[in-house]
Scaffold this motif. Structure first.
Motif, mmCIF file in Angstrom:
data_model
loop_
_atom_site.group_PDB
_atom_site.id
_atom_site.type_symbol
_atom_site.label_atom_id
_atom_site.label_comp_id
_atom_site.label_asym_id
_atom_site.label_seq_id
_atom_site.Cartn_x
_atom_site.Cartn_y
_atom_site.Cartn_z
ATOM 1 N N SER A 70 23.946 -46.133 -46.384
ATOM 2 C CA SER A 70 22.901 -46.032 -45.029
ATOM 3 C C SER A 70 21.804 -47.018 -44.836
ATOM 4 O O SER A 70 21.540 -47.301 -43.716
ATOM 5 N N GLY A 71 21.281 -47.698 -45.850
ATOM 6 C CA GLY A 71 20.260 -48.571 -45.660
ATOM 7 C C GLY A 71 19.797 -49.061 -47.134
ATOM 8 O O GLY A 71 19.857 -48.571 -48.253
ATOM 9 N N ARG A 73 15.820 -50.709 -48.968
ATOM 10 C CA ARG A 73 14.325 -50.735 -48.085
ATOM 11 C C ARG A 73 13.865 -51.772 -49.331
ATOM 12 O O ARG A 73 14.098 -51.257 -50.703
ATOM 13 N N MET A 137 21.795 -54.553 -43.295
ATOM 14 C CA MET A 137 21.527 -53.119 -43.923
ATOM 15 C C MET A 137 20.249 -52.846 -44.475
ATOM 16 O O MET A 137 20.090 -51.467 -44.876
ATOM 17 N N THR A 138 19.152 -53.951 -44.316
ATOM 18 C CA THR A 138 17.730 -53.601 -44.448
ATOM 19 C C THR A 138 16.996 -52.864 -43.247
ATOM 20 O O THR A 138 17.010 -53.135 -42.171
ATOM 21 N N ARG A 139 16.406 -51.985 -43.852
ATOM 22 C CA ARG A 139 15.703 -51.104 -42.914
ATOM 23 C C ARG A 139 14.362 -50.929 -43.042
ATOM 24 O O ARG A 139 13.641 -50.179 -42.361
#
Length: 243
Positions: A70-71, A73, A137-139
Motif C-alpha cells: 500500500s505504501g 512512510r 511507493m513512498t507516501r
C-alpha cells in the motif's frame, strides 16, 4: 553511430570490471563507516539510510509473499512504516515482519559480494533502481525528500565521480550497511528492555506466532553478525590475513 557508441560505452562501464581500491582505502572506508555508526550525531543522520533499507526490506518481502503493497512512510525520527494489504495473520505477515531488521545487513553483504567481483558501477546502478522503486511507493513528504536525496548522492557518484571515488563510496556503503544493521538490532533490544517499543517488529511477530519476541531478536542478531563476518571476509580476506 555516435549515440550507439555512447550507449555501448555506458554499458561497458557499468557491466565491466573496475579495479578495486587499495587495501588501505578499503580499511579507511571501514573506519569511516564505523565512526558513522558509533558517533551519536553522525548516527542520527546516517540512520536514515538504514531505515530506507529496513522499510525496503518490508516492502519487498510483502510483495514476494503475495501481499499487496500500500505504501511506505519514512519519518524524521528515523522510524518508518510499511503498509500492505492481505491476511492479517499467516506466513506472509511473518515473512514481512522478519525482513526489516535483516535487510540492511543482507544488502551490505550483497554489496560486498558484488564489490568482490569488481563490479563497482553496477552496484551503484542497482542501488539507484531500488531507490526509484521505493520512491514510487513512498507516501509522505519527508520520505520522498530522504529517498530523492539518497538517490541524488548515488547518481552523482555513479555518473560524475572517478573510478577511485566510486570505489571508495561503494565500499563505504557496504561497510555502513553491515555495521549499521548490527547497531539497529541492538537498539531494538535496548528499546524493548526499557519497554519503549511494545509494537516492535519482533513483538508483532511474537503475537502472530506465539513465540517469544526475544527469539526473533536473536534471529536478527545472528543474521546481522553473520553478514558482518562474511562481509569482512569478502572485502578484507580471512582474519589471519589482517594480522
Amino acid at each position: 553511430m555516435a549515440g550507439s557508441a555512447f550507449v555501448f560505452d555506458v554499458l561497458n562501464d557499468a557491466f565491466g570490471r573496475q579495479p578495486s581500491p587499495s587495501r588501505e582505502v578499503v580499511i579507511a572506508t571501514a573506519v569511516l563507516a564505523l565512526l558513522a555508526v558509533l558517533v551519536r550525531p553522525a548516527w542520527k543522520v546516517m540512520r536514515n539510510f538504514v531505515t530506507i533499507a529496513h522499510e525496503g526490506g518490508h516492502a519487498l518481502a510483502a510483495v514476494l509473499s503475495g501481499r499487496r503493497l500500500s505504501g511506505i512512510r519514512l519519518h524524521s525520527d528515523t522510524s518508518g512504516l510499511t503498509l500492505s494489504r492481505g491476511r492479517p495473520t499467516g506466513p506472509g505477515m511473518v515473512i514481512t515482519g522478519l525482513a526489516g531488521y535483516i535487510t540492511p545487513s543482507l544488502l551490505g553483504l550483497a554489496a560486498a559480494a558484488i564489490l568482490g567481483g569488481g563490479r563497482l558501477t553496477i552496484l551503484l546502478w542497482i542501488l539507484l533502481v531500488l531507490l526509484v522503486l521505493m520512491l514510487i511507493m513512498t507516501r509522505n513528504v519527508y520520505g520522498v525528500i530522504s529517498i530523492v536525496a539518497a538517490g541524488a548522492i548515488v547518481f552523482t557518484v555513479s555518473w560524475f565521480a572517478s573510478a577511485e571515488i566510486q570505489g571508495a563510496f561503494a565500499y563505504a556503503f557496504a561497510w555502513f550497511m553491515l555495521l549499521g544493521g548490527v547497531r539497529a538490532v541492538f537498539e531494538l533490544q535496548q528499546s524493548r528492555f526499557r519497554r519503549q517499543a511494545p509494537n516492535s517488529d519482533a513483538d508483532q511477530i511474537a503475537r502472530l506466532t506465539r513465540v517469544p519476541a526475544i527469539v526473533y531478536v536473536a534471529f536478527f542478531v545472528l543474521v546481522c553478525l553473520g553478514s558482518l563476518a562474511f562481509g569482512v571476509r569478502l572485502m578484507l580476506g580471512p582474519v589471519r590475513d589482517l594480522l
